[in-house]
Design a protein around this motif. Structure first.
Motif, PDB file in Angstrom:
ATOM      1  N   GLY A   1     -51.594 -16.917  12.700  1.00 43.84           N
ATOM      2  CA  GLY A   1     -52.591 -17.833  13.218  1.00 43.84           C
ATOM      3  C   GLY A   1     -52.530 -17.899  14.736  1.00 43.84           C
ATOM      4  N   LYS A   2     -52.867 -19.011  15.259  1.00 45.20           N
ATOM      5  CA  LYS A   2     -52.900 -19.146  16.709  1.00 45.20           C
ATOM      6  C   LYS A   2     -51.517 -19.445  17.285  1.00 45.20           C
ATOM      7  CE  LYS A   2     -56.498 -19.187  18.691  1.00 45.20           C
ATOM      8  NZ  LYS A   2     -57.205 -18.054  19.315  1.00 45.20           N
ATOM      9  N   ASN A   3     -50.568 -19.774  16.409  1.00 43.68           N
ATOM     10  CA  ASN A   3     -49.220 -20.057  16.878  1.00 43.68           C
ATOM     11  C   ASN A   3     -48.314 -18.884  16.567  1.00 43.68           C
ATOM     12  OD1 ASN A   3     -49.947 -22.634  17.698  1.00 43.68           O
ATOM     13  ND2 ASN A   3     -49.556 -23.493  15.676  1.00 43.68           N
ATOM     14  N   ALA A   4     -48.210 -17.977  17.498  1.00 45.08           N
ATOM     15  CA  ALA A   4     -47.356 -16.816  17.276  1.00 45.08           C
ATOM     16  C   ALA A   4     -45.910 -17.255  17.194  1.00 45.08           C
ATOM     17  CB  ALA A   4     -47.532 -15.822  18.418  1.00 45.08           C
ATOM     18  N   ASP A   9     -53.766 -22.959  10.530  1.00 45.52           N
ATOM     19  CA  ASP A   9     -53.731 -21.893  11.527  1.00 45.52           C
ATOM     20  C   ASP A   9     -54.171 -20.564  10.965  1.00 45.52           C
ATOM     21  OD1 ASP A   9     -52.975 -23.628  13.377  1.00 45.52           O
ATOM     22  OD2 ASP A   9     -50.909 -22.938  13.583  1.00 45.52           O
ATOM     23  N   GLU A  38     -47.452  -8.572  23.541  1.00 48.32           N
ATOM     24  CA  GLU A  38     -47.530 -10.052  23.439  1.00 48.32           C
ATOM     25  C   GLU A  38     -48.001 -10.481  22.060  1.00 48.32           C
ATOM     26  OE1 GLU A  38     -49.078  -8.377  26.126  1.00 48.32           O
ATOM     27  OE2 GLU A  38     -47.189  -8.639  27.201  1.00 48.32           O
ATOM     28  N   LEU A  39     -48.040  -9.555  21.127  1.00 49.00           N
ATOM     29  CA  LEU A  39     -48.437  -9.813  19.749  1.00 49.00           C
ATOM     30  C   LEU A  39     -49.883 -10.309  19.639  1.00 49.00           C
ATOM     31  CD1 LEU A  39     -45.149 -11.475  18.390  1.00 49.00           C
ATOM     32  CD2 LEU A  39     -45.833  -9.090  18.258  1.00 49.00           C
ATOM     33  N   ILE A  42     -56.982 -12.551  13.998  1.00 49.26           N
ATOM     34  CA  ILE A  42     -56.141 -13.305  13.037  1.00 49.26           C
ATOM     35  C   ILE A  42     -55.665 -12.377  11.920  1.00 49.26           C
ATOM     36  CG2 ILE A  42     -56.206 -15.126  11.268  1.00 49.26           C
ATOM     37  CD1 ILE A  42     -58.048 -16.698  13.205  1.00 49.26           C
ATOM     38  N   ARG A  83     -53.148  -9.727  13.373  1.00 46.98           N
ATOM     39  CA  ARG A  83     -51.806 -10.286  13.604  1.00 46.98           C
ATOM     40  C   ARG A  83     -51.125 -10.606  12.282  1.00 46.98           C
ATOM     41  NH1 ARG A  83     -52.175 -15.189  17.279  1.00 46.98           N
ATOM     42  NH2 ARG A  83     -50.075 -14.667  17.951  1.00 46.98           N
ATOM     43  N   GLN A  84     -51.864 -11.187  11.352  1.00 49.94           N
ATOM     44  CA  GLN A  84     -51.252 -11.534  10.058  1.00 49.94           C
ATOM     45  C   GLN A  84     -50.728 -10.295   9.344  1.00 49.94           C
ATOM     46  OE1 GLN A  84     -50.422 -14.370   8.481  1.00 49.94           O
ATOM     47  NE2 GLN A  84     -50.932 -15.372  10.395  1.00 49.94           N
ATOM     48  N   PHE A 119     -47.476  -9.451  11.109  1.00 47.03           N
ATOM     49  CA  PHE A 119     -46.424 -10.445  10.830  1.00 47.03           C
ATOM     50  C   PHE A 119     -45.919 -10.266   9.392  1.00 47.03           C
ATOM     51  CE2 PHE A 119     -48.587 -13.288  14.134  1.00 47.03           C
ATOM     52  CZ  PHE A 119     -47.743 -12.857  15.137  1.00 47.03           C
TER      53      PHE A 119
END
Lengths: 97, 285
Positions: free
Chosen positions: A74-77, A87, B21-22, B56, B59-60, B63
């Motif tokens: 989400g927006k909080n890495a 998020d 910076e991800l 989003i 990145r997800q 992660f």
């Protein structure tokens, strides 16, 4: 002791071990209706590699599921849980308080 | 854009590596603008641009795959520290991206990758590789197949020229450090009970003290018994005997490898232990 005798002894030891181990395994089978105790095989198994509480947990239980907990997205890495905080919402909506 | 084209487009964008910076890369390697690409198939809304909405997912994805690898190697992470471990995982995933439907297999090649890339562990390289090998052996022992062990009537039919198979979940490892102690310290941290005087509440205060590691040859059998993963330390002769059987040598050939007057007891003990734990099964599988 010649080589052939040594080999025969080794083979005899192997088969004796096979039979004694199998007998021990069969004798260690749990009996229906009885609480399982610590069998010889359980001791022979060695050292458990996880803490007692973790042993029955399914590994990778969250893998493949749409749960962002602990993935830090989400927006909080970072490493914080984003589950339930909104998020992960891809429409940018904010969590309801 | 057809549905298939849309799926392929999004897969490509979601799997594209992040910046340092991800965040999502502003441009593809071909120089195309990600703003323009995202806008072509994702509608913006009042809160987020097309780029931000796609980011989003991008990145997800990363992660999740990084988390999946990390989950398999907690002791390696403890050894290397977060920074070096994250660098290792990202480099690994770049070379070995996810190609399977299951994340279970994603980190399977990390030990080999680390073996070939000493720069991620520098002077701790050998130790790190051994830890990674043991942690992956744990994964394989955890969910490796279990075959019905040989029954006593089947054992009675065996002769010196017979071969035996070992359980697929059994992993035999020769390591240069006592990494079993290290992995155990991470996987089974010491629990200390803390008692509150007033409420008599018990809290578990989990502490991890990592043992110092000095080179020491060890032979390990990692296996599953009654749905729990265990390891046993083996003597070198036990290890060589089991390894020979695992390589489908006949019983006579395997025994011959370590045969000698002083090894008779070891041979008997190894066969007894292995059959007691149900490690021997049909070689046809």
């Amino acid at each position: 002791m010649n080589h052939k005798t040594a080999s025969n002894l080794a083979l005899a030891a192997a088969f004796a071990g096979l039979l004694s181990g199998t007998t021990a395994r069969l004798n260690a089978q749990p009996v229906s209706g009885h609480e399982a105790g610590v069998s010889g095989a359980a001791i022979a198994a060695g050292v458990a590699m996880t803490a007692q509480d973790d042993q029955k947990l399914p590994k990778h239980s969250c893998k493949g599921k749409n749960d962002c907990k602990g993935q830090g997205g989400g927006k909080n890495a970072g490493k914080n849980s984003c589950k339930g905080k909104g998020d992960c919402a891809t429409d940018g909506s904010k969590p309801k308080n | 854009m057809t549905l298939l084209e849309l799926q392929r487009r999004m897969e490509q964008d979601v799997r594209r590596p992040l910046t340092a910076e991800l965040t999502m890369q502003p441009r593809t390697t071909e120089g195309e603008s990600m703003d323009e690409i995202a806008a072509a198939y994702i509608r913006p809304n009042s809160e987020l641009t097309s780029f931000e909405r796609l980011e989003i997912y991008n990145r997800q994805y990363w992660f999740r795959v990084i988390g999946a690898v990390s989950e398999d190697y907690p002791a390696l992470q403890a050894l290397l520290g977060d920074e070096r471990f994250d660098a290792l995982v990202l480099a690994y995933l770049k070379q070995r991206p996810s190609t399977s439907w299951t994340l279970r297999d994603l980190s399977a090649h990390l030990p080999q990758f680390l073996e070939q890339h000493a720069e991620f562990a520098s002077e701790q390289h050998r130790l790190a590789v051994d830890i990674a090998r043991l942690e992956w052996a744990y994964v394989e022992a955890f969910d490796g197949a279990e075959i019905e062990p040989l029954a006593s009537d089947e054992l009675a039919k065996l002769g010196p020229e017979s071969t035996l198979a070992l359980q697929p979940h059994l992993r035999l490892l020769a390591v240069d450090y006592p990494v079993d102690e290290f992995v155990l310290a991470v996987k089974k941290p010491e629990e200390k009970a803390v008692t509150s005087g007033a409420a008599q509440l018990r809290q578990a205060n989990v502490t991890t003290t990592l043992p110092a590691m000095a080179p020491e040859q060890r032979y390990l059998a990692v296996h599953r018994y009654d749905d729990v993963v265990y390891y046993r330390t083996l003597e070198e002769s036990e290890f060589r005997l089991l390894k020979a059987l695992q390589e489908r040598k006949t019983i006579a050939e395997a025994v011959e490898i370590i045969a000698g007057e002083e090894q008779v007891a070891t041979i008997q003990q190894t066969f007894a232990l292995s059959s007691e734990l149900g490690w021997f099964c049909h070689p046809t599988i």
